[in-house]
Design a protein around this motif. Structure first.
Motif, mmCIF file in Angstrom:
data_model
loop_
_atom_site.group_PDB
_atom_site.id
_atom_site.type_symbol
_atom_site.label_atom_id
_atom_site.label_comp_id
_atom_site.label_asym_id
_atom_site.label_seq_id
_atom_site.Cartn_x
_atom_site.Cartn_y
_atom_site.Cartn_z
ATOM 1 N N ARG A 138 -16.065 24.192 30.519
ATOM 2 C CA ARG A 138 -16.983 23.582 29.546
ATOM 3 C C ARG A 138 -16.223 23.139 28.305
ATOM 4 N N ASN B 80 -18.685 17.434 28.790
ATOM 5 C CA ASN B 80 -20.063 17.811 29.152
ATOM 6 C C ASN B 80 -21.036 16.743 28.669
ATOM 7 N N LYS C 245 -19.676 17.474 34.811
ATOM 8 C CA LYS C 245 -18.881 18.703 34.846
ATOM 9 C C LYS C 245 -17.422 18.383 35.143
ATOM 10 N N GLY D 139 -23.305 13.567 36.394
ATOM 11 C CA GLY D 139 -24.533 14.355 36.490
ATOM 12 C C GLY D 139 -25.809 13.592 36.253
ATOM 13 N N ASP E 35 -27.851 19.964 45.583
ATOM 14 C CA ASP E 35 -26.525 20.448 45.206
ATOM 15 C C ASP E 35 -25.407 19.650 45.862
ATOM 16 N N HIS F 97 -16.038 25.721 36.586
ATOM 17 C CA HIS F 97 -16.527 24.748 35.621
ATOM 18 C C HIS F 97 -15.908 25.028 34.260
ATOM 19 N N PHE G 198 -20.835 27.918 40.570
ATOM 20 C CA PHE G 198 -21.673 26.941 39.880
ATOM 21 C C PHE G 198 -22.400 26.123 40.928
ATOM 22 N N ASN G 199 -23.412 25.408 40.517
ATOM 23 C CA ASN G 199 -23.986 24.361 41.358
ATOM 24 C C ASN G 199 -24.115 23.102 40.510
ATOM 25 N N HIS G 200 -24.276 21.978 41.183
ATOM 26 C CA HIS G 200 -24.321 20.724 40.446
ATOM 27 C C HIS G 200 -25.129 19.705 41.218
ATOM 28 N N GLN G 201 -25.997 18.998 40.486
ATOM 29 C CA GLN G 201 -26.803 17.934 41.075
ATOM 30 C C GLN G 201 -26.715 16.693 40.199
ATOM 31 N N TYR G 202 -26.853 15.544 40.849
ATOM 32 C CA TYR G 202 -26.959 14.275 40.139
ATOM 33 C C TYR G 202 -28.448 13.987 39.981
ATOM 34 N N SER H 188 -28.386 15.177 33.945
ATOM 35 C CA SER H 188 -27.752 16.479 33.734
ATOM 36 C C SER H 188 -26.334 16.253 33.205
#
Length: 527
Positions: free
Chosen positions: A102, A107, A82, A76, A429, A100, A43-47, A79
């Motif tokens: 869900r 979420n 997670k 997030g 990321d 991740h 997975f990737n994740h950004q704020y 977004s």
């Protein structure tokens, strides 16, 4: 008392190496090494988000499925947040790896941060989720399942821009039940048309009584808070509330604050020893660095950081700054051509090389496009030597990311006795770093539990003897920038093979001193 030994590891390093650590030679500094595992995740994740998410971006670190491997809940912004389940024990050599999970309850969008704590005293960690909008309390159901509990617990999440949190528990002197007190710190009042400058929203205190939350107690004045921490600053058995505020928006009339937690909280005054000062307050890290048995406080800001040390004024919250003397200011980027000052967010102490001296991580990053602040602003990793001086090793150690970092966690995520690092970035990321240092000292980690509402013994103190030195550790919920941890208390101890420790419980009762072998995790339960 009851002990549970969770895991025993082979000792790393020896006496000759530890002596090298004590003098902190350049070769030992170079041996501190982190490996970036970000690209190995599925997975990737950004704020992400616009101006309401210039701040925030925190991480809650806790074990939600009782497998002893800490899991993560990551904010997030615009977004979805997670919930990341730690599966490092399934990989070769326990390389850091998360999946991740869900579920509707976690979420969530508009999340700025989160903190783990046991609100209802059932022994399962819950989550206080901070948001732009309604704050949400998630009840832990076990096996990493969560359910919304605002209505069940009578909690009014309001509609605020929440950026800070801390929690404590009522003391035995106040009530027969140790029930939680939650503090929420809010930023700018989004509904005020005259804003954003000079329109700071109010903060609040929420007391949990007999399974329900009382009506909020409003803290006035409030000054655009970005971090708060309940801490027993003078070790009198009562936690007061330290609040760090952003002068960018309070402009002229605000300051840093310390609230005395009476039934009706009030601010400490100049007559009581509190010295007024103003910073671009963003994060709080607490640890007894000076060795006097009292907590010291690292306050992050734009430009230089502040390190507050309690002065010798008995019973008074009077502090002096020791950041410059110790090399902790971290006021500008340490490589590149940037001459503009840094912008610091989350800060956290931890012994990354297990030499017995706590080190310091600081997340850095421009708010967005502020022209007076550095744009390429690498995160700091400052190694402490035995004289209490800190030396920058971020670039050599491999964690000098120049993304707009916000929240972070410095925790042993794969249970190998070495502190790993996860950093949340704005519109870049998140980064997952495994501590792969090879020449390090011994360690021990201690989890503390008790019966009753305050199952994690928030407000307790751990004292640990090693190498003729006593480490003093306060168990708190709060601080950092928009995120905190509920994990075992990690101590680096150098080359020693045995340590002694005791716990002073929140009600003041002291345990006996206990002797334990190093390189293991101990669960210490109060009978």
């Amino acid at each position: 008392m009851m002990f549970i030994q969770l895991r025993h590891h082979v000792k790393v390093g020896g006496c000759a190496f530890y002596l090298g650590l004590l003098i902190l030679s350049s070769s030992v500094i170079a041996d501190v090494q982190f490996t970036n595992r970000t690209d190995e995740q599925t997975f990737n994740h950004q704020y992400t988000g616009e101006w309401e998410f210039f701040v925030g971006g925190g991480i809650a670190t806790f074990d939600c499925n009782n497998d002893n491997y800490p899991d993560l809940f990551v904010a997030g912004g615009s977004s979805p947040a997670k919930l990341l389940i730690n599966e490092s024990h399934k990989t070769k050599n326990n390389a850091l790896h998360f999946s991740h999970q869900r579920q509707k309850s976690t979420n969530l969008k508009s999340v700025t941060g989160a903190y783990p704590l046991d609100i209802d005293g059932d022994g399962i960690l819950d989550l206080a989720v901070l948001r732009v909008g309604e704050n949400i309390l998630l009840k832990g159901e076990g096996n990493c399942k969560f359910s919304r509990a605002n209505e069940h617990w009578g909690f009014d999440g309001e509609d605020k821009w929440t950026t800070a949190f801390s929690a404590t528990y009522t003391s035995a002197q106040e009530t027969k039940r140790n029930e939680p007190i939650l503090a929420f710190g809010n930023y700018v009042d989004r509904k005020n048309d005259k804003g954003p400058f000079g329109t700071c929203d109010t903060n609040s205190i929420n007391r949990f009584t007999n399974g329900k939350f009382d009506k909020s107690i409003i803290l006035k004045p409030s000054y655009c808070t970005l971090s708060m921490l309940f801490s027993d600053w003078n070790r009198d058995g009562y936690a007061d509330l330290r609040v760090s505020n952003d002068r960018h928006y309070y402009v002229h009339d605000g300051e840093e604050q310390l609230w005395k937690m009476l039934k009706k909280p009030r601010l400490y005054t100049e007559e009581e020893g509190w010295k007024s000062f103003k910073i671009w307050g963003m994060g709080i890290a607490s640890r007894d660095i000076t060795g006097d048995g009292m907590p010291d406080y690292l306050l992050t800001s734009m430009s230089d950081q502040k390190f507050q040390i309690l002065e010798d004024y008995a019973g008074q919250p009077s502090y002096k700054d020791g950041a410059y003397k110790r090399g902790m200011t971290a006021h500008r980027p340490y490589f590149g051509n940037e001459g503009r000052p840094s912008t610091a967010w989350h800060a956290e102490f931890g012994d990354v090389n297990n030499d017995g001296f706590d080190d310091l991580f600081i997340a850095k990053g421009n708010v967005e496009q502020m022209p007076d602040a550095a744009m390429k602003d690498p995160n700091n990793l400052l190694i402490q030597n035995k004289e209490g001086k800190f030396t920058e090793v971020g670039q050599q150690a491999g964690i000098a990311d120049t993304g707009k970092s916000r929240g972070a966690t410095l925790s042993d995520l794969n249970q190998d006795g070495k502190l790993d690092l996860v950093v949340i970035n704005r519109r870049v990321d998140m980064q997952i770093y495994e501590n792969t240092s090879t020449k390090i000292g011994n360690w021990i980690a201690i989890k503390v539990h008790q019966k009753g509402s305050n199952t994690r013994a928030v407000g307790a103190w751990i004292e640990l003897q090693a190498n003729g030195k006593i480490h003093h550790r306060e168990i708190t919920v709060g601080g950092g920038h928009a995120g905190g941890s509920a994990v075992a208390n990690h101590f680096g101890v150098g080359d020693v093979k045995q340590i002694k420790f005791r716990v002073t419980w929140p009600d003041g009762e002291e345990s006996k001193w206990h002797t334990k072998e190093v390189n293991q995790i101990i669960v210490f339960k109060r009978k």
